[in-house]
Design a protein around this motif. Structure first.
Motif, mmCIF file in Angstrom:
data_model
loop_
_atom_site.group_PDB
_atom_site.id
_atom_site.type_symbol
_atom_site.label_atom_id
_atom_site.label_comp_id
_atom_site.label_asym_id
_atom_site.label_seq_id
_atom_site.Cartn_x
_atom_site.Cartn_y
_atom_site.Cartn_z
ATOM 1 N N PHE A 187 7.292 -19.341 25.964
ATOM 2 C CA PHE A 187 6.993 -17.928 26.189
ATOM 3 C C PHE A 187 5.776 -17.463 25.387
ATOM 4 N N PRO A 232 9.013 -6.771 26.741
ATOM 5 C CA PRO A 232 7.755 -7.467 27.052
ATOM 6 C C PRO A 232 7.991 -8.544 28.098
ATOM 7 N N ARG A 233 6.989 -8.777 28.891
ATOM 8 C CA ARG A 233 7.064 -9.896 29.832
ATOM 9 C C ARG A 233 5.695 -10.548 29.862
ATOM 10 N N ARG A 234 5.615 -11.633 30.554
ATOM 11 C CA ARG A 234 4.352 -12.351 30.600
ATOM 12 C C ARG A 234 4.138 -12.847 32.013
ATOM 13 N N LYS A 235 3.021 -12.468 32.567
ATOM 14 C CA LYS A 235 2.753 -12.865 33.944
ATOM 15 C C LYS A 235 2.186 -14.271 34.007
ATOM 16 N N GLU A 251 8.032 -12.499 37.348
ATOM 17 C CA GLU A 251 7.796 -11.348 36.474
ATOM 18 C C GLU A 251 9.066 -10.771 35.885
ATOM 19 N N MET A 292 8.899 -16.396 34.802
ATOM 20 C CA MET A 292 7.625 -15.726 34.556
ATOM 21 C C MET A 292 6.873 -15.497 35.871
ATOM 22 N N SER A 315 -2.263 -19.298 26.800
ATOM 23 C CA SER A 315 -2.415 -19.450 28.244
ATOM 24 C C SER A 315 -3.071 -20.758 28.623
#
Lengths: 199, 199, 199
Positions: C76, A193-196, C26, C23, C80
């Protein structure tokens, strides 16, 4: 002996990966040799720095140096058709990752470091050479990129931290497992998983 | 004394090359100083790491530090017209390469290292500062690029490994030879063989 | 105690800055952790290399390691909306810069190094982690770029070299001053002089 085998496999594998990256970047023959050497010995240098052994101890490994030189020469002059069999240099990167990750973890384990240190030692010993290679080729280090990479090294470190790897056959199983998992990752395009972030 | 001369020449030459690269990249004045310092002392730091001397020994060279600071200030403020005489910063890079390569080889030689170690010491001591400079300027390191670069450092190391350089005048000849060969390389666009890989 | 506080603040701040940069690029979750760790401990590693302490001493800071891990996990997974409050990761970079610059200067000062060494120690200890972070993210290091960055660290070093910082409250003032000056720099777009070179 196991120790020496891991060193030899890691050195050859990373030397090959360094040579292929250098050729992709159209570096000249000396650039090819230097990038190969730096990739091959960067893992060991990282390990030495991490565990507090002088980096200059690398000079005692004249045999590994010779092995790396022969490897790089063979790859540089071998017929083009063979490259079709190599295809992905990531395979050699995977061999180097597995060999040095296991070796780094064993080393940290023998010095009775805690589990977290063993896992980190596995990760950084296995990935140090590749990171230096990518920085010198002006690429984003592979370890941060698309596919799962670091996790397999860390799982290897975790296995050794919890006692797996007392017997040589266990190390062989661990080595093969890391390489296979790494190649399956590339083949199937597994990702973490990653998070932009909008920057 | 020879030793000190090589150190001073290498420090000045690499400081100048670092300053010019930083100005080409439009770094600010402090960026210019930092890149100059890193380039000037990167070769020495690489040498220390390679031969197992603490990097902190660099602190004992306050005189070299002052010399580098003066050099960088002079270059930063000098009239534009002078730059026409400098033209190619590669000249200063060549001076630094020759000075540190010889020094690194002498050091390894005095410690009775084998020939291969002397050659590698010459190469990495001579190119360490430049590699760090290029990485920090987000360039592909010069040593891997177009022209022949590393070979002259290695030939210098080889000469010292086989006994050349006992007399000061021999070192002067060797120094001039490396610089001239390097500049001829740039002038005539000599290249080493390379091999392309479709990636 | 002051010492520990600076270490904790610097570690947290640089870990956050590393995570945010990762992040933005990416990188996947492990890339995020690795870049965070490297940024957080790069300053300490640089300091150790500069003052001749083994880098492996970092292993003794298991507590900082845990703090960094928790910090990175929180960043992480956090909602948002919180990122709108963070906005600029340069703020965290400024905190890390101030904390490690002061710490590096204090260390060099306690070892009775000359003023120049204290200033350089402040600069490189404060910027080491950020430089490594930027190189691994394939960016031009922040310290060389647009705004004034290095000067505040050097002024902090200078203050300590001339006896400021004997009392804890003086260190607090110094810390806040560096952070505020750094953020004002970003806000007003202050720049140092530079000089263009046609390359």
């Amino acid at each position: 002996m196991t120790w020496d085998m891991l060193n030899i496999i890691g050195t050859i594998a990373f030397a090959v990966s360094g040579v292929i990256v250098a050729m992709e970047e159209e570096y000249d023959i000396l650039g090819v040799y230097i990038l190969g050497l730096v990739t091959a010995f960067g893992g060991g240098a990282t390990r030495n720095v991490l565990i507090g052994v002088p980096v200059s101890n690398l000079w005692n490994h004249g045999d590994l140096f010779i092995i790396a030189l022969i490897t790089m020469t063979v790859v540089f002059v071998m017929p083009s058709i063979w490259f079709n069999f190599l295809k992905h240099w990531t395979f050699f990167d995977a061999l180097g990752l597995a060999a040095f990750a296991i070796q780094g973890a064993l080393y940290a384990s023998e010095m009775n470091h805690p589990v977290s240190a063993i896992v980190v030692a596995a990760l950084l010993t296995g990935s140090g050479g590749g990171i230096i290679r990518d920085v010198l080729a002006k690429r984003k280090p592979l370890i941060f990129r698309e596919e799962i990479y670091a996790m397999w090294a860390m799982l290897g470190g975790l296995a050794i931290a919890y006692g797996w790897g007392q017997e040589p056959w266990q190390l062989v199983v661990l080595f093969i497992a890391i390489v296979v998992l790494r190649m399956l990752t590339v083949y199937f395009g597994w990702r973490l998983p990653r998070r932009k972030l909008k920057s």
